[in-house]
Design a protein around this motif. Structure first.
Motif, mmCIF file in Angstrom:
data_model
loop_
_atom_site.group_PDB
_atom_site.id
_atom_site.type_symbol
_atom_site.label_atom_id
_atom_site.label_comp_id
_atom_site.label_asym_id
_atom_site.label_seq_id
_atom_site.Cartn_x
_atom_site.Cartn_y
_atom_site.Cartn_z
ATOM 1 N N GLN A 242 1.001 -1.024 -0.518
ATOM 2 C CA GLN A 242 -0.005 0.121 -0.180
ATOM 3 C C GLN A 242 1.205 1.309 -0.211
ATOM 4 O O GLN A 242 0.739 2.145 -0.825
ATOM 5 C CB GLN A 242 -1.247 -0.180 1.099
ATOM 6 N N VAL A 243 1.945 0.705 1.012
ATOM 7 C CA VAL A 243 3.333 2.353 0.877
ATOM 8 C C VAL A 243 4.026 2.993 -0.529
ATOM 9 O O VAL A 243 3.574 3.756 -1.095
ATOM 10 C CB VAL A 243 3.662 2.122 1.989
ATOM 11 N N ALA A 244 3.950 1.583 -0.592
ATOM 12 C CA ALA A 244 4.670 1.369 -2.464
ATOM 13 C C ALA A 244 3.574 2.041 -3.325
ATOM 14 O O ALA A 244 4.178 2.908 -4.214
ATOM 15 C CB ALA A 244 4.872 0.420 -2.933
ATOM 16 N N GLU B 97 3.975 5.981 -5.404
ATOM 17 C CA GLU B 97 3.847 5.299 -7.016
ATOM 18 C C GLU B 97 5.358 4.587 -7.628
ATOM 19 O O GLU B 97 5.962 5.686 -7.648
ATOM 20 C CB GLU B 97 3.837 6.688 -7.662
ATOM 21 N N VAL B 98 5.457 4.137 -6.072
ATOM 22 C CA VAL B 98 7.260 3.000 -6.620
ATOM 23 C C VAL B 98 6.933 1.693 -6.797
ATOM 24 O O VAL B 98 5.677 1.337 -6.233
ATOM 25 C CB VAL B 98 8.656 3.518 -5.863
ATOM 26 N N PRO B 99 8.082 1.281 -7.418
ATOM 27 C CA PRO B 99 7.371 -0.674 -7.358
ATOM 28 C C PRO B 99 7.821 -0.321 -5.677
ATOM 29 O O PRO B 99 8.330 -0.334 -5.004
ATOM 30 C CB PRO B 99 8.866 -1.027 -7.716
ATOM 31 N N TYR B 100 7.518 -2.306 -5.575
ATOM 32 C CA TYR B 100 7.240 -2.970 -4.421
ATOM 33 C C TYR B 100 7.866 -3.051 -3.945
ATOM 34 O O TYR B 100 8.895 -3.265 -3.325
ATOM 35 C CB TYR B 100 6.313 -4.047 -4.568
ATOM 36 N N THR B 101 8.982 -3.535 -5.035
ATOM 37 C CA THR B 101 10.616 -4.108 -4.511
ATOM 38 C C THR B 101 11.315 -2.732 -4.146
ATOM 39 O O THR B 101 11.945 -3.593 -2.753
ATOM 40 C CB THR B 101 11.284 -4.795 -5.822
ATOM 41 N N HIS B 102 11.268 -1.659 -4.424
ATOM 42 C CA HIS B 102 11.635 -1.162 -3.377
ATOM 43 C C HIS B 102 11.783 -0.639 -2.318
ATOM 44 O O HIS B 102 12.870 -0.321 -1.645
ATOM 45 C CB HIS B 102 11.928 0.203 -4.800
ATOM 46 N N ALA B 103 10.151 -0.718 -2.537
ATOM 47 C CA ALA B 103 10.167 0.366 -1.222
ATOM 48 C C ALA B 103 9.961 -1.371 -0.029
ATOM 49 O O ALA B 103 10.224 -1.059 1.495
ATOM 50 C CB ALA B 103 8.661 -0.132 -1.311
ATOM 51 N N ALA B 104 9.964 -2.224 -0.816
ATOM 52 C CA ALA B 104 10.423 -3.755 0.269
ATOM 53 C C ALA B 104 12.210 -3.526 1.164
ATOM 54 O O ALA B 104 11.852 -3.493 2.195
ATOM 55 C CB ALA B 104 10.049 -5.139 -0.298
#
Length: 146
Positions: free
Chosen positions: A29-31, A35-42
Protein backbone atom coordinates in the motif's frame (compact mmCIF):
# COMPACT_ATOMS: atom_id res chain seq x y z
CA UNK A 1 23.88 17.40 -4.13
CA UNK A 2 21.43 14.76 -5.24
CA UNK A 3 20.01 12.12 -2.89
CA UNK A 4 19.89 8.47 -3.82
CA UNK A 5 16.45 7.14 -4.74
CA UNK A 6 16.55 4.90 -1.66
CA UNK A 7 17.18 7.89 0.60
CA UNK A 8 14.29 9.82 -0.91
CA UNK A 9 12.01 6.81 -0.61
CA UNK A 10 13.06 6.16 3.00
CA UNK A 11 12.12 9.70 3.97
CA UNK A 12 8.80 9.49 2.12
CA UNK A 13 7.95 6.14 3.75
CA UNK A 14 8.72 7.54 7.19
CA UNK A 15 6.61 10.61 6.45
CA UNK A 16 3.73 8.48 5.17
CA UNK A 17 3.81 6.30 8.28
CA UNK A 18 4.04 9.35 10.55
CA UNK A 19 0.54 10.40 9.45
CA UNK A 20 -0.95 6.89 9.39
CA UNK A 21 -2.41 7.43 12.90
CA UNK A 22 -4.02 4.13 13.95
CA UNK A 23 -3.78 2.55 10.49
CA UNK A 24 -1.05 0.06 9.64
CA UNK A 25 -0.63 0.13 5.86
CA UNK A 26 1.23 -2.68 4.15
CA UNK A 27 4.45 -2.20 2.24
CA UNK A 28 2.47 -2.78 -0.95
CA UNK A 29 0.00 0.00 0.00
CA UNK A 30 2.80 2.43 0.85
CA UNK A 31 4.55 1.61 -2.44
CA UNK A 32 1.32 2.32 -4.31
CA UNK A 33 0.79 5.57 -2.36
CA UNK A 34 4.32 6.71 -3.18
CA UNK A 35 4.06 5.43 -6.77
CA UNK A 36 7.23 3.36 -6.56
CA UNK A 37 7.90 -0.31 -7.35
CA UNK A 38 7.05 -2.67 -4.50
CA UNK A 39 10.54 -4.21 -4.61
CA UNK A 40 12.17 -0.83 -3.96
CA UNK A 41 9.80 -0.09 -1.11
CA UNK A 42 10.36 -3.52 0.42
CA UNK A 43 14.15 -3.02 0.48
CA UNK A 44 13.82 0.40 2.08
CA UNK A 45 11.26 -0.83 4.64
CA UNK A 46 13.59 -3.71 5.57
CA UNK A 47 16.42 -1.24 6.24
CA UNK A 48 14.11 1.09 8.21
CA UNK A 49 12.98 -1.90 10.28
CA UNK A 50 16.61 -2.93 10.87
CA UNK A 51 17.31 0.62 12.12
CA UNK A 52 14.37 0.38 14.54
CA UNK A 53 12.47 3.22 12.84
CA UNK A 54 9.62 1.07 11.51
CA UNK A 55 7.78 -1.89 12.97
CA UNK A 56 6.72 -4.36 10.26
CA UNK A 57 4.33 -7.18 11.09
CA UNK A 58 3.36 -9.95 8.70
CA UNK A 59 0.10 -11.75 8.28
CA UNK A 60 -3.45 -10.89 9.11
CA UNK A 61 -3.63 -7.65 11.03
CA UNK A 62 -0.04 -6.90 10.08
CA UNK A 63 1.37 -3.86 8.39
CA UNK A 64 3.81 -1.04 8.97
CA UNK A 65 3.96 1.36 11.87
CA UNK A 66 6.37 4.13 12.73
CA UNK A 67 8.14 3.52 16.04
CA UNK A 68 8.69 6.29 18.56
CA UNK A 69 12.36 6.20 17.52
CA UNK A 70 11.20 6.72 13.93
CA UNK A 71 8.99 9.69 14.85
CA UNK A 72 11.83 11.43 16.69
CA UNK A 73 14.57 10.39 14.24
CA UNK A 74 16.70 13.15 12.82
CA UNK A 75 16.25 13.67 9.10
CA UNK A 76 20.03 14.21 8.88
CA UNK A 77 20.73 10.88 10.59
CA UNK A 78 18.39 9.02 8.22
CA UNK A 79 19.99 10.68 5.19
CA UNK A 80 23.49 9.83 6.46
CA UNK A 81 22.59 6.15 6.87
CA UNK A 82 21.07 5.80 3.42
CA UNK A 83 23.67 7.91 1.62
CA UNK A 84 26.63 6.20 3.29
CA UNK A 85 30.03 7.64 4.12
CA UNK A 86 31.19 8.22 0.56
CA UNK A 87 32.63 11.45 -0.75
CA UNK A 88 30.70 13.69 -3.11
CA UNK A 89 33.37 13.05 -5.75
CA UNK A 90 35.50 9.96 -6.29
CA UNK A 91 39.18 10.81 -6.26
CA UNK A 92 40.68 7.34 -5.74
CA UNK A 93 38.61 5.19 -8.10
CA UNK A 94 39.75 3.00 -10.99
CA UNK A 95 41.24 6.09 -12.62
CA UNK A 96 42.55 8.21 -9.74
CA UNK A 97 42.38 11.97 -10.14
CA UNK A 98 45.80 13.40 -11.03
CA UNK A 99 45.15 16.33 -8.66
CA UNK A 100 44.45 14.18 -5.58
CA UNK A 101 47.77 14.86 -3.84
CA UNK A 102 47.22 18.62 -3.70
CA UNK A 103 43.58 19.25 -4.43
CA UNK A 104 41.54 21.49 -2.16
CA UNK A 105 38.22 20.74 -3.86
CA UNK A 106 37.70 17.39 -2.12
CA UNK A 107 37.95 18.99 1.34
CA UNK A 108 35.64 21.84 0.35
CA UNK A 109 33.04 19.39 -0.98
CA UNK A 110 33.32 17.27 2.17
CA UNK A 111 32.69 20.35 4.34
CA UNK A 112 29.71 21.32 2.16
CA UNK A 113 28.31 17.79 2.45
CA UNK A 114 28.64 17.90 6.24
CA UNK A 115 26.97 21.33 6.32
CA UNK A 116 24.08 19.84 4.33
CA UNK A 117 23.69 17.00 6.84
CA UNK A 118 24.11 19.37 9.80
CA UNK A 119 21.27 21.54 8.51
CA UNK A 120 19.00 18.45 8.53
CA UNK A 121 20.13 17.12 11.93
CA UNK A 122 17.77 19.19 14.12
CA UNK A 123 14.70 18.35 12.03
CA UNK A 124 12.71 15.25 13.06
CA UNK A 125 10.40 13.08 11.00
CA UNK A 126 7.52 14.21 13.20
CA UNK A 127 8.28 17.86 12.40
CA UNK A 128 8.35 17.43 8.63
CA UNK A 129 4.82 16.06 8.56
CA UNK A 130 3.30 19.11 10.26
CA UNK A 131 0.54 20.86 8.34
CA UNK A 132 0.07 21.22 5.45
CA UNK A 133 2.30 18.23 4.65
CA UNK A 134 0.38 15.81 6.87
CA UNK A 135 -2.90 16.61 5.15
CA UNK A 136 -1.28 16.14 1.73
CA UNK A 137 0.13 12.77 2.76
CA UNK A 138 -3.26 11.62 3.99
CA UNK A 139 -4.78 12.79 0.71
CA UNK A 140 -2.55 10.50 -1.36
CA UNK A 141 -3.15 7.46 0.82
CA UNK A 142 -5.27 4.76 -0.67
CA UNK A 143 -7.81 2.82 1.33
CA UNK A 144 -6.69 -0.72 2.26
CA UNK A 145 -7.27 -3.07 -0.65
CA UNK A 146 -7.94 -0.14 -2.99
Amino acid sequence: MRLLRSTDLALRVLMRLAVAADATPTTRQVAADMEVPYTHAAKVVAELQHLGLVDARRGRGGGLALTEKGRTASVGAVVRVFEGDGDVVECEGATPCPLRSGCRLRGALRRAQEAFYASLDPITIGEIVAEPTGRLLLGISRAPGG
